[in-house]
Scaffold this active site. Structure first.
Site, PDB file in Angstrom:
ATOM      1  N   CYS A 104     -14.179  27.099  99.487  1.00  0.00           N
ATOM      2  CA  CYS A 104     -15.294  27.614 100.282  1.00  0.00           C
ATOM      3  C   CYS A 104     -14.942  27.632 101.763  1.00  0.00           C
ATOM      4  O   CYS A 104     -15.244  28.588 102.485  1.00  0.00           O
ATOM      5  CB  CYS A 104     -16.524  26.746 100.036  1.00  0.00           C
ATOM      6  SG  CYS A 104     -18.052  27.485 100.624  1.00  0.00           S
ATOM      7  N   CYS A 198     -20.531  23.213  96.972  1.00  0.00           N
ATOM      8  CA  CYS A 198     -20.617  23.885  98.263  1.00  0.00           C
ATOM      9  C   CYS A 198     -21.618  25.035  98.249  1.00  0.00           C
ATOM     10  O   CYS A 198     -21.504  25.956  97.440  1.00  0.00           O
ATOM     11  CB  CYS A 198     -19.229  24.413  98.644  1.00  0.00           C
ATOM     12  SG  CYS A 198     -19.173  25.312 100.192  1.00  0.00           S
TER      13      CYS A 198
END
Length: 350
Positions: A104, A198
């Protein structure tokens, strides 16, 4: 921290709605930078999720108003699905354990978001990560607070971008950050720590994955004897070293091996069998021109203390040989390498 010049430098801050990014924006404004906050919306919550993206976005907008900086929200939902979430699901399908926070950061926060805002003419891009940079600004270093150090999650960033990245919390502890936020009356001063996946948040992993990977019954087998102990709903729901949710009488048992082809989960009571001095890794990424070689320090988990190792390479690939045995090494996870706390490269554990 880059020094100010006569003309005001502009900094884009990735505001998450948490205390760390809020204080980062506040500190930069105090130092005279032209600060603008950006929120990346990456997931649309459903009634079955604990995703807090709507709350986070509202909190980020409100704290930007408190600090007195412009605020913009960017819709990166489709980018997140394609670049991060797809990787997350596919890695589990292969029987490996993904690290969505690392991906991410590389693909979204320091990838698409960085590119979009820097394309608007900003001089720097700032986040609330607990990390530092070397004096020459070319490398990332571990934070002085080892319990909060987040350099591990930055181990796959594009090295060309590091000179433009700012970590305003490089010399602060979490306690100090909270104290600053409280003193300034920021609404994020008591914001909870980020948990879970995330940009998605804290979820029941098995239930969440079952929406994307169909459950499939398989056998739970004792590693030492090949004795069948019970059944499971899919090896992809487990990771090496896992003890929770095995649900076999007579334990505790630990996952020691997963056979994706036969959907067989191997377990053991002897947790010492999960120790190894030798870790094979691939997909090598280096920040240093010298590459990965010789004696270094490494982390196979974000909050792990640095462990001494030596990098070796042969016809079969790269290996990290550790001075001390490492426990519960999970294929698919990132192994990050350091030299005197300077992040110099990483790989993916096989």
């Amino acid at each position: 921290m880059p020094s100010q010049k006569k003309n005001k430098r502009r900094v884009a801050v990735a505001l998450s709605g948490g205390v760390d990014s809020s204080v980062s924006a506040l500190l930069l404004k105090r130092q005279g930078f032209g600060v603008v906050g950006f929120y990346a919306k990456c997931w649309l919550p459903s009634e079955n999720d604990k995703c807090t993206s709507d709350v986070d976005e509202k909190r980020a907008m409100m704290v930007a108003k408190q600090i007195g900086i412009p605020f913009y929200s960017l819709d990166l939902v489709e980018d997140y699905k394609e670049r991060v979430f797809k990787y997350f699901v596919e890695t589990y399908k292969r029987g490996e354990t993904p690290n969505p926070d690392v991906v991410c950061n590389k693909e979204l926060k320091f990838g698409i978001l960085f590119d979009k805002v820097m394309g608007l003419g900003f001089d720097y891009f700032a986040t609330g990560h607990y990390a530092r940079k070397t004096k020459d600004g070319k490398f990332i270093k571990a934070h002085k607070d080892s319990k909060k150090d987040q350099s591990y999650f930055l181990a796959r960033l594009d090295k060309e971008k590091i000179s433009k990245i700012v970590f305003p919390l490089s010399d602060l502890t979490k306690k100090e950050v909270r104290e600053i936020a409280k003193k300034e009356g920021l609404i994020t001063s008591e914001a909870p720590e980020s948990q879970g996946i995330c940009f998605i948040g804290e979820v029941n992993l098995r239930e969440f994955l079952s929406r994307y990977i169909k459950p499939q019954k398989g056998l739970v087998v004792e590693y030492e004897t090949n004795k069948v102990l019970g059944e499971h709903q899919g090896v992809f729901y487990y990771t090496i070293g896992q003890r929770k949710d095995i649900r076999i009488p007579g334990g505790p048992y630990y996952v020691i091996k997963k056979d994706v082809n036969t959907n067989t989960l191997y377990v053991t009571k002897d947790k010492d069998k999960l120790l190894t001095n030798k870790i094979k890794f691939n997909d090598v990424y280096v920040f240093s021109e010298n590459g990965l070689s010789g004696k270094l320090e490494a982390k196979i988990r974000s909050q792990q203390e640095f462990k001494r190792c030596e990098i070796k390479k042969d016809k079969n690939g790269f290996f990290a040989i550790f001075d001390e045995p490492q426990w519960g090494v999970a294929p698919g996870q990132v192994i990050a390498f350091y030299k005197q706390k300077k992040l110099i490269g990483s790989g993916i554990i096989e």
